[in-house]
Design an enzyme around this catalytic site. Structure first.
Site, PDB file in Angstrom:
ATOM      1  N   ILE A  81       0.847  -1.204   0.000  1.00  0.00           N
ATOM      2  CA  ILE A  81       0.000   0.000   0.000  1.00  0.00           C
ATOM      3  C   ILE A  81       0.881   1.252   0.000  1.00  0.00           C
ATOM      4  CG2 ILE A  81      -1.835   1.240   1.252  1.00  0.00           C
ATOM      5  CD1 ILE A  81      -2.685  -1.557   0.155  1.00  0.00           C
ATOM      6  N   LEU A  83       1.767   3.031   2.742  1.00  0.00           N
ATOM      7  CA  LEU A  83       1.387   3.976   3.803  1.00  0.00           C
ATOM      8  C   LEU A  83       0.558   5.154   3.299  1.00  0.00           C
ATOM      9  CD1 LEU A  83       4.761   4.019   5.763  1.00  0.00           C
ATOM     10  CD2 LEU A  83       2.651   2.884   6.446  1.00  0.00           C
ATOM     11  N   CYS A 140      10.266   0.861   8.364  1.00  0.00           N
ATOM     12  CA  CYS A 140      10.290   1.918   7.357  1.00  0.00           C
ATOM     13  C   CYS A 140      11.736   2.292   7.103  1.00  0.00           C
ATOM     14  CB  CYS A 140       9.562   3.164   7.871  1.00  0.00           C
ATOM     15  SG  CYS A 140       7.844   2.894   8.290  1.00  0.00           S
TER      16      CYS A 140
HETATM   17  C1  LIG Z   1      -3.264  -4.165   3.573  1.00  0.00           C
HETATM   18  C2  LIG Z   1      -2.367  -4.092   4.786  1.00  0.00           C
HETATM   19  C3  LIG Z   1      -1.922  -2.865   5.246  1.00  0.00           C
HETATM   20  C4  LIG Z   1      -1.074  -2.792   6.357  1.00  0.00           C
HETATM   21  N1  LIG Z   1      -0.680  -1.551   6.810  1.00  0.00           N
HETATM   22  C5  LIG Z   1       0.098  -1.467   7.922  1.00  0.00           C
HETATM   23  C6  LIG Z   1       0.483  -0.191   8.444  1.00  0.00           C
HETATM   24  O1  LIG Z   1       0.103   0.868   7.927  1.00  0.00           O
HETATM   25  N2  LIG Z   1       1.279  -0.181   9.552  1.00  0.00           N
HETATM   26  C7  LIG Z   1       1.702  -1.329  10.163  1.00  0.00           C
HETATM   27  O2  LIG Z   1       2.411  -1.260  11.171  1.00  0.00           O
HETATM   28  N3  LIG Z   1       1.325  -2.546   9.702  1.00  0.00           N
HETATM   29  C8  LIG Z   1       0.545  -2.634   8.596  1.00  0.00           C
HETATM   30  N4  LIG Z   1       0.164  -3.871   8.130  1.00  0.00           N
HETATM   31  C9  LIG Z   1       0.628  -5.092   8.826  1.00  0.00           C
HETATM   32  C10 LIG Z   1      -0.440  -5.649   9.773  1.00  0.00           C
HETATM   33  O3  LIG Z   1      -0.782  -4.725  10.768  1.00  0.00           O
HETATM   34  C11 LIG Z   1       0.056  -6.954  10.433  1.00  0.00           C
HETATM   35  O4  LIG Z   1       1.217  -6.687  11.192  1.00  0.00           O
HETATM   36  C12 LIG Z   1       0.361  -8.048   9.409  1.00  0.00           C
HETATM   37  O5  LIG Z   1      -0.536  -8.017   8.323  1.00  0.00           O
HETATM   38  C13 LIG Z   1       0.365  -9.463  10.025  1.00  0.00           C
HETATM   39  O6  LIG Z   1      -0.887  -9.782  10.571  1.00  0.00           O
HETATM   40  P1  LIG Z   1      -2.026 -10.632   9.766  1.00  0.00           P
HETATM   41  O7  LIG Z   1      -1.367 -11.847   9.218  1.00  0.00           O
HETATM   42  O8  LIG Z   1      -3.085 -10.912  10.773  1.00  0.00           O
HETATM   43  O9  LIG Z   1      -2.499  -9.714   8.658  1.00  0.00           O
HETATM   44  C14 LIG Z   1      -0.665  -3.972   7.025  1.00  0.00           C
HETATM   45  C15 LIG Z   1      -1.136  -5.220   6.554  1.00  0.00           C
HETATM   46  C16 LIG Z   1      -1.968  -5.301   5.460  1.00  0.00           C
HETATM   47  C17 LIG Z   1      -2.451  -6.645   4.993  1.00  0.00           C
END
Ligand SMILES: Cc1cc2nc3c(=O)[nH]c(=O)nc-3n(C[C@H](O)[C@H](O)[C@H](O)COP(=O)(O)O)c2cc1C
Length: 328
Positions: A81, A83, A140
């Site tokens: 994405i 950010l 980041c």
């Molecule tokens: C579409 C998407 C956007 C994400 N955006 C962020 C973000 O802006 N900041 C962040 O720290 N993690 C972000 N993550 C990571 C998630 O918060 C999480 O750490 C990661 O997806 C693992 O968890 P999950 O397997 O339950 O998705 C994003 C994940 C996804 C799928």
């Protein structure tokens, strides 16, 4: 007519993450998968959640990465994405007032390209009604250090944590990256620098190949892998981090069911965040709150905390000379 008692109704699900941040229950929603909380208002009772980690927020607005930005993978997804967000001032203006009306704490996920960026965003969030805590996304690139990610270097991770710690009184969670050889020195450095809790894990770095195989699929080439496919990695990172630090660890990575929640609690997490699973079914997190309470009730527990750390070794293991404990 008296109603039958709900299993687990008397179970204490509250969790203290330090510096006054007490969550009503240990099931949160993960950053980037639940917007700013307002987007799911019609389908999810946000007040039933343990906490909401909102979308990554930066000092200036960001338009995000070129498309395509997401693709499915076996057992998960890749996203890049980039950010995309309106910037911290707009986030405060648009959402903070709504957040004050919720019982559920809102944790603002903060990203940046320099220590100054993180500090400035934290300073602007400090004292804003409706903002319960900060979660630092340190996966980041540090532009001033040749683009090296803060999260993969103990010194850089500690520096940004300490600087934000000085800038705000808000409870401070710092999110670990799995893309490192050994999480333990990084987890310790962040805890020593003043973090109140760790969250783990962020996504695993990966790529996909475009149809025709002439180039990588994602516009940004690289994406972050998430979903059930990453759960074993997340379990390992939480297991190691929970033994390396005394501050609470919140688990993230592939949670879709109560079994996943129980597994993460067993390896030392005090709470879990649900991420990718929300895209398939946004009602999962609230359901997990009920299922966890019912499970504790069935086991005759008055608090879920007895489930935490049951799979950890009773004596701390000797540190490995090889980094990650990989024993084929
Ligand atoms: C579409 C998407 C956007 C994400 N955006 C962020 C973000 O802006 N900041 C962040 O720290 N993690 C972000 N993550 C990571 C998630 O918060 C999480 O750490 C990661 O997806 C693992 O968890 P999950 O397997 O339950 O998705 C994003 C994940 C996804 C799928």
């Amino acid at each position: 007519m008296p109603t039958a008692p709900v299993p687990g109704e008397t179970v204490d699900l509250s969790v203290d993450l330090g510096r006054g941040l007490v969550l009503p229950n240990p099931i949160l929603v993960a950053s980037g998968t639940f917007g700013y909380g307002v987007e799911y208002g019609d389908v999810v009772d946000v007040d039933r959640l343990g906490g909401i980690c909102c979308k990554g927020t930066t000092l200036k607005p960001r338009i995000g990465n070129p498309t395509p930005r997401v693709t499915e993978t076996p057992g998960g997804m890749l996203n890049s994405i980039g950010l995309q967000n309106p910037g911290v001032d707009a986030v405060i203006e648009k959402y903070a007032e709504t957040w004050t009306s919720w019982a559920t704490p809102v944790i603002v996920n903060v990203a940046g390209e320099s220590v100054h960026d993180y500090v400035e965003v934290a300073r602007r969030l400090d004292g804003v009604p409706g903002v319960a805590a900060i979660e630092l996304n340190i996966s980041c690139p540090n532009v001033g250090a040749g683009g090296l990610q803060f999260a993969i270097d103990a010194g850089a991770a500690a520096e940004v944590t300490a600087a934000v710690r000085r800038a705000t009184e808000l409870p401070l969670l710092v999110k670990l990256s799995p893309n490192v050889a050994d999480i333990r020195p990084i987890a310790r450095a962040i805890a020593d620098a003043g973090a109140d809790a760790l969250t783990a894990i962020n996504t695993l770095s990966g790529i996909a190949v475009a149809p025709g195989r002439g180039r990588p699929l994602l516009g940004n080439i690289y994406g972050g892998l998430s979903g059930p496919a990453v759960k074993p990695v997340a379990l390992r990172v939480v297991y190691e981090a929970a033994q390396a630090v005394k501050i609470p660890v919140v688990a993230i990575g592939g949670v879709t069911s109560l079994d996943d929640v129980l597994d993460f609690l067993a390896v030392g997490a005090v709470a879990v965040q649900v991420g990718t699973a929300i895209f398939a079914d946004p009602t999962i997190p609230v359901r997990l709150v009920d299922e966890l309470a019912a499970e504790c009730g069935r086991r005759g527990m008055t608090t879920y905390r007895d489930l935490v750390g049951t799979a950890l070794p009773t004596k701390a293991e000797r540190p490995s000379s090889k980094g990650v404990e990989y024993r084929p």
